[in-house]
Motif scaffolding. Structure first.
Motif, PDB file in Angstrom:
ATOM      1  N   MET A 220     -30.623   2.424  19.427  1.00 55.89           N
ATOM      2  CA  MET A 220     -29.594   2.123  18.412  1.00 55.89           C
ATOM      3  C   MET A 220     -30.242   2.470  16.996  1.00 55.89           C
ATOM      4  O   MET A 220     -29.781   3.008  16.286  1.00 55.89           O
ATOM      5  N   ASP A 221     -31.542   1.650  16.977  1.00 55.05           N
ATOM      6  CA  ASP A 221     -32.368   1.958  15.769  1.00 55.05           C
ATOM      7  C   ASP A 221     -32.650   3.524  15.538  1.00 55.05           C
ATOM      8  O   ASP A 221     -32.561   3.863  14.281  1.00 55.05           O
ATOM      9  N   SER A 222     -32.569   4.010  16.541  1.00 58.58           N
ATOM     10  CA  SER A 222     -33.198   5.643  16.367  1.00 58.58           C
ATOM     11  C   SER A 222     -31.827   6.262  15.692  1.00 58.58           C
ATOM     12  O   SER A 222     -32.029   7.450  14.969  1.00 58.58           O
ATOM     13  N   LEU A 223     -30.750   6.013  16.063  1.00 58.47           N
ATOM     14  CA  LEU A 223     -29.470   6.508  15.868  1.00 58.47           C
ATOM     15  C   LEU A 223     -29.280   6.223  14.089  1.00 58.47           C
ATOM     16  O   LEU A 223     -28.875   7.010  13.414  1.00 58.47           O
ATOM     17  N   LEU A 224     -29.958   5.091  13.478  1.00 59.25           N
ATOM     18  CA  LEU A 224     -29.680   4.789  12.265  1.00 59.25           C
ATOM     19  C   LEU A 224     -30.850   5.336  11.306  1.00 59.25           C
ATOM     20  O   LEU A 224     -30.477   5.239   9.926  1.00 59.25           O
ATOM     21  N   THR A 225     -31.788   5.527  12.044  1.00 55.32           N
ATOM     22  CA  THR A 225     -32.821   6.135  11.074  1.00 55.32           C
ATOM     23  C   THR A 225     -32.577   7.689  10.681  1.00 55.32           C
ATOM     24  O   THR A 225     -32.091   8.422  11.616  1.00 55.32           O
ATOM     25  N   HIS A 226     -33.015   8.034   9.600  1.00 52.79           N
ATOM     26  CA  HIS A 226     -32.839   9.485   9.153  1.00 52.79           C
ATOM     27  C   HIS A 226     -34.223  10.340   9.759  1.00 52.79           C
ATOM     28  O   HIS A 226     -35.092  10.001   9.706  1.00 52.79           O
ATOM     29  N   LYS A 227     -33.612  11.554  10.313  1.00 49.06           N
ATOM     30  CA  LYS A 227     -34.925  12.586  10.479  1.00 49.06           C
ATOM     31  C   LYS A 227     -35.572  13.037   9.628  1.00 49.06           C
ATOM     32  O   LYS A 227     -35.200  13.640   8.400  1.00 49.06           O
ATOM     33  N   LYS A 228     -36.850  12.757   9.523  1.00 48.69           N
ATOM     34  CA  LYS A 228     -37.771  13.299   8.451  1.00 48.69           C
ATOM     35  C   LYS A 228     -38.034  14.722   8.754  1.00 48.69           C
ATOM     36  O   LYS A 228     -38.018  15.390   9.415  1.00 48.69           O
ATOM     37  N   SER A 229     -37.849  15.401   7.362  1.00 50.21           N
ATOM     38  CA  SER A 229     -37.908  16.849   7.269  1.00 50.21           C
ATOM     39  C   SER A 229     -39.466  17.235   7.855  1.00 50.21           C
ATOM     40  O   SER A 229     -40.393  16.611   7.419  1.00 50.21           O
ATOM     41  N   SER A 230     -39.564  18.255   8.592  1.00 53.23           N
ATOM     42  CA  SER A 230     -40.835  18.778   9.031  1.00 53.23           C
ATOM     43  C   SER A 230     -41.737  19.600   7.855  1.00 53.23           C
ATOM     44  O   SER A 230     -40.890  19.959   7.024  1.00 53.23           O
ATOM     45  N   PRO A 231     -42.842  19.125   7.779  1.00 52.42           N
ATOM     46  CA  PRO A 231     -43.713  19.553   6.632  1.00 52.42           C
ATOM     47  C   PRO A 231     -43.632  21.089   6.456  1.00 52.42           C
ATOM     48  O   PRO A 231     -43.427  21.554   5.513  1.00 52.42           O
ATOM     49  N   GLY A 232     -43.905  21.835   7.482  1.00 52.42           N
ATOM     50  CA  GLY A 232     -43.688  23.141   7.759  1.00 52.42           C
ATOM     51  C   GLY A 232     -44.569  23.874   6.440  1.00 52.42           C
ATOM     52  O   GLY A 232     -45.346  23.418   5.868  1.00 52.42           O
ATOM     53  N   LEU A 233     -44.122  24.846   6.022  1.00 54.79           N
ATOM     54  CA  LEU A 233     -44.478  25.694   5.015  1.00 54.79           C
ATOM     55  C   LEU A 233     -43.917  24.914   3.411  1.00 54.79           C
ATOM     56  O   LEU A 233     -42.848  24.663   3.265  1.00 54.79           O
ATOM     57  N   ALA A 234     -44.839  25.085   2.411  1.00 54.91           N
ATOM     58  CA  ALA A 234     -44.435  24.450   1.037  1.00 54.91           C
ATOM     59  C   ALA A 234     -44.647  25.351   0.220  1.00 54.91           C
ATOM     60  O   ALA A 234     -45.585  26.004   0.352  1.00 54.91           O
ATOM     61  N   PHE A 235     -44.067  25.281  -1.025  1.00 59.66           N
ATOM     62  CA  PHE A 235     -44.298  26.039  -2.219  1.00 59.66           C
ATOM     63  C   PHE A 235     -44.274  25.177  -3.351  1.00 59.66           C
ATOM     64  O   PHE A 235     -43.128  24.865  -3.716  1.00 59.66           O
ATOM     65  N   TYR A 236     -45.423  25.093  -4.083  1.00 62.29           N
ATOM     66  CA  TYR A 236     -45.487  24.565  -5.291  1.00 62.29           C
ATOM     67  C   TYR A 236     -44.889  22.926  -4.930  1.00 62.29           C
ATOM     68  O   TYR A 236     -44.400  22.375  -5.742  1.00 62.29           O
ATOM     69  N   GLY A 237     -45.278  22.380  -3.770  1.00 60.63           N
ATOM     70  CA  GLY A 237     -45.037  21.156  -3.505  1.00 60.63           C
ATOM     71  C   GLY A 237     -43.302  20.704  -3.153  1.00 60.63           C
ATOM     72  O   GLY A 237     -43.226  19.694  -2.833  1.00 60.63           O
ATOM     73  N   LEU A 238     -42.887  21.814  -3.023  1.00 61.44           N
ATOM     74  CA  LEU A 238     -41.516  21.797  -2.507  1.00 61.44           C
ATOM     75  C   LEU A 238     -41.396  21.957  -0.855  1.00 61.44           C
ATOM     76  O   LEU A 238     -42.088  22.817  -0.295  1.00 61.44           O
ATOM     77  N   SER A 239     -40.438  21.351  -0.233  1.00 61.97           N
ATOM     78  CA  SER A 239     -40.302  21.412   1.099  1.00 61.97           C
ATOM     79  C   SER A 239     -39.518  22.581   1.402  1.00 61.97           C
ATOM     80  O   SER A 239     -38.660  23.139   0.890  1.00 61.97           O
ATOM     81  N   VAL A 240     -39.550  22.756   2.871  1.00 63.49           N
ATOM     82  CA  VAL A 240     -38.700  24.059   3.321  1.00 63.49           C
ATOM     83  C   VAL A 240     -37.237  23.707   3.194  1.00 63.49           C
ATOM     84  O   VAL A 240     -36.375  24.543   2.715  1.00 63.49           O
ATOM     85  N   ASP A 241     -36.892  22.275   3.427  1.00 63.68           N
ATOM     86  CA  ASP A 241     -35.273  22.137   3.146  1.00 63.68           C
ATOM     87  C   ASP A 241     -35.007  22.253   1.756  1.00 63.68           C
ATOM     88  O   ASP A 241     -34.002  22.850   1.307  1.00 63.68           O
ATOM     89  N   SER A 242     -35.758  22.107   0.653  1.00 68.81           N
ATOM     90  CA  SER A 242     -35.677  22.073  -0.675  1.00 68.81           C
ATOM     91  C   SER A 242     -35.512  23.517  -1.072  1.00 68.81           C
ATOM     92  O   SER A 242     -34.504  24.059  -1.909  1.00 68.81           O
ATOM     93  N   LEU A 243     -36.370  24.218  -0.564  1.00 66.51           N
ATOM     94  CA  LEU A 243     -36.570  25.746  -0.749  1.00 66.51           C
ATOM     95  C   LEU A 243     -35.051  26.737  -0.289  1.00 66.51           C
ATOM     96  O   LEU A 243     -34.548  27.260  -0.863  1.00 66.51           O
ATOM     97  N   THR A 244     -34.693  25.702   1.057  1.00 67.18           N
ATOM     98  CA  THR A 244     -33.307  26.560   1.589  1.00 67.18           C
ATOM     99  C   THR A 244     -32.332  26.119   0.538  1.00 67.18           C
ATOM    100  O   THR A 244     -31.394  27.085   0.315  1.00 67.18           O
ATOM    101  N   LEU A 245     -32.377  25.068   0.177  1.00 66.92           N
ATOM    102  CA  LEU A 245     -31.160  24.741  -0.900  1.00 66.92           C
ATOM    103  C   LEU A 245     -31.181  25.236  -1.966  1.00 66.92           C
ATOM    104  O   LEU A 245     -30.229  25.849  -2.639  1.00 66.92           O
ATOM    105  N   PHE A 246     -32.190  25.714  -2.626  1.00 60.55           N
ATOM    106  CA  PHE A 246     -32.127  26.420  -3.825  1.00 60.55           C
ATOM    107  C   PHE A 246     -32.018  27.856  -3.622  1.00 60.55           C
ATOM    108  O   PHE A 246     -31.689  28.584  -4.418  1.00 60.55           O
ATOM    109  N   GLY A 247     -32.381  28.324  -2.396  1.00 58.35           N
ATOM    110  CA  GLY A 247     -32.075  29.610  -1.822  1.00 58.35           C
ATOM    111  C   GLY A 247     -30.723  29.983  -1.970  1.00 58.35           C
ATOM    112  O   GLY A 247     -29.862  30.795  -2.367  1.00 58.35           O
ATOM    113  N   PHE A 248     -29.743  28.859  -1.458  1.00 58.08           N
ATOM    114  CA  PHE A 248     -28.238  29.069  -1.383  1.00 58.08           C
ATOM    115  C   PHE A 248     -27.633  28.882  -2.888  1.00 58.08           C
ATOM    116  O   PHE A 248     -26.749  29.443  -3.055  1.00 58.08           O
TER     117      PHE A 248
END
Length: 357
Positions: A1-29
């Motif tokens: 149950m606790d695992s369902l309530l927790t948010h999935k952390k974004s994977s570090p992956g590649l970063a550009f100037y301190g921005l995560s991959v998720d942030s770069l994807t949003l900026f791309g859209f």
């Protein structure tokens, strides 16, 4: 149950100037619509401003600063002044007809006991989706000079022919009539959608108090429709002021320039007289005029939201009936509801007092 309530952390992956991959994807859209705005709106707008301060007859002419001389020519040009007069009449009359007919037609189609109202709602889209060029061609046959269906009917009734597009005193109003017909379906659909969001309990309470249909319209319907009317007027002003194919196909700006609108004046200046810079200056003037008109419409429609002293905006009745109303003696009923905060509130339709229950 606790695992369902927790948010999935974004994977570090590649970063550009301190921005995560998720942030770069949003900026791309976000970059895609931003690029479209720059290419198809900002660049043409800046180019028009650039051409307007130069002395160019075509895009291949060398550029050279010409200052505000083109704007002075536009403001002193009698044809542009005539086009401004015709456009103002065309826009005001068209919007007035479309708004009045659209609202009252929507009120009729909003009746639950209206037979075939689903059919009528579907048919409304036909006129709106029809291209303006086709509409102009059809009405040219209806009101035309040589082949006129209306004049044929008049002759059958023993009445004289009318120069719908030949008479300088009638031609502009013929175009207004056609433009009203073209815009009515969209207005009906917009206002009908807004009316479907009105709670019918208000009308039932007002009817029990003996309020007439006219009093219900001004005290209930109109305040609910006011934001929709403002939005429709803003869009309608822009669209109607830029109508081109109707006057171009049906009259060409004649007779005697009685149907010369802004769009035709700009077209003649650029493509017939080969005066690119002066036509660009006309476009800039029209753009600024429309911008001022839209801002005025928005400014006139902004009203302070009434709040109960000591309360919050969330304690305003959810129906937002507090926009505006007229005092009328039959409205004495208190419409009871529940605010978003959980407090019971009542609205007195006579003076619109908010009372905490």
């Amino acid at each position: 149950m606790d695992s369902l309530l927790t948010h999935k952390k974004s994977s570090p992956g590649l970063a550009f100037y301190g921005l995560s991959v998720d942030s770069l994807t949003l900026f791309g859209f976000l970059f895609i619509p931003l690029a479209l705005i720059i290419v198809f709106f900002m660049y043409p707008l800046l180019a028009i401003f650039f051409y307007s301060i130069n002395d160019m007859r075509s895009l291949t002419d060398p550029t050279g600063s010409y200052g505000l001389a083109n704007f002075e020519w536009v403001l002193n040009n009698k044809f542009f002044q005539l086009a401004t007069r015709n456009t103002v009449i065309f826009v005001v009359a068209s919007l007035l007809g479309q708004t009045v007919i659209g609202i009252f037609s929507a009120l009729i189609l909003n009746k639950d006991n209206l037979p075939g109202r689903t059919f009528f709602r579907a048919v409304l889209l036909f006129a709106w989706i029809m291209p303006e060029l086709i509409v102009a061609s059809i009405f040219l046959m209806i009101f035309g000079n040589n082949i006129s269906i209306v004049n044929h009917w008049l002759e059958l009734l023993g009445l004289p022919r009318v120069g719908w597009l030949n008479d300088p005193n009638i031609a502009l109003f013929t175009l207004i009539l056609v433009n009203i017909w073209k815009g009515i379906p969209l207005n009906i659909i917009i206002y009908l959608t807004a009316l479907q969001g009105v709670n019918t309990e208000y009308y039932e309470a007002a009817t029990l108090d003996g309020a007439s249909a006219w009093q219900q319209f001004w005290a209930l319907t109109f305040p609910f429709l006011l934001p929709t009317i403002v939005t429709t007027l803003i869009l309608g002003t822009i669209w109607t002021a830029n109508v081109f194919f109707l006057p171009f196909v049906m009259t060409g700006g004649g007779p005697l320039d009685s149907t010369l609108l802004w769009s035709l004046a700009i077209y003649r200046t650029i493509f017939q007289n080969l005066q690119l810079s002066r036509g660009a200056a006309m476009s800039v003037v029209v753009y600024l005029v429309l911008l001022v008109i839209v801002l005025l419409i928005i400014a006139c429609s902004i009203r302070p939201q009434p709040t109960r002293k000591g309360g919050s905006n969330h304690e305003i009745f959810s129906a937002k009936l507090v926009i505006q109303t007229q005092r009328c003696k039959p409205f004495r009923t208190l419409l009871h509801g529940r605010a978003q905060s959980g407090h019971a509130v009542s609205i007195c339709l006579d003076d619109l007092h908010l009372v905490q229950g």
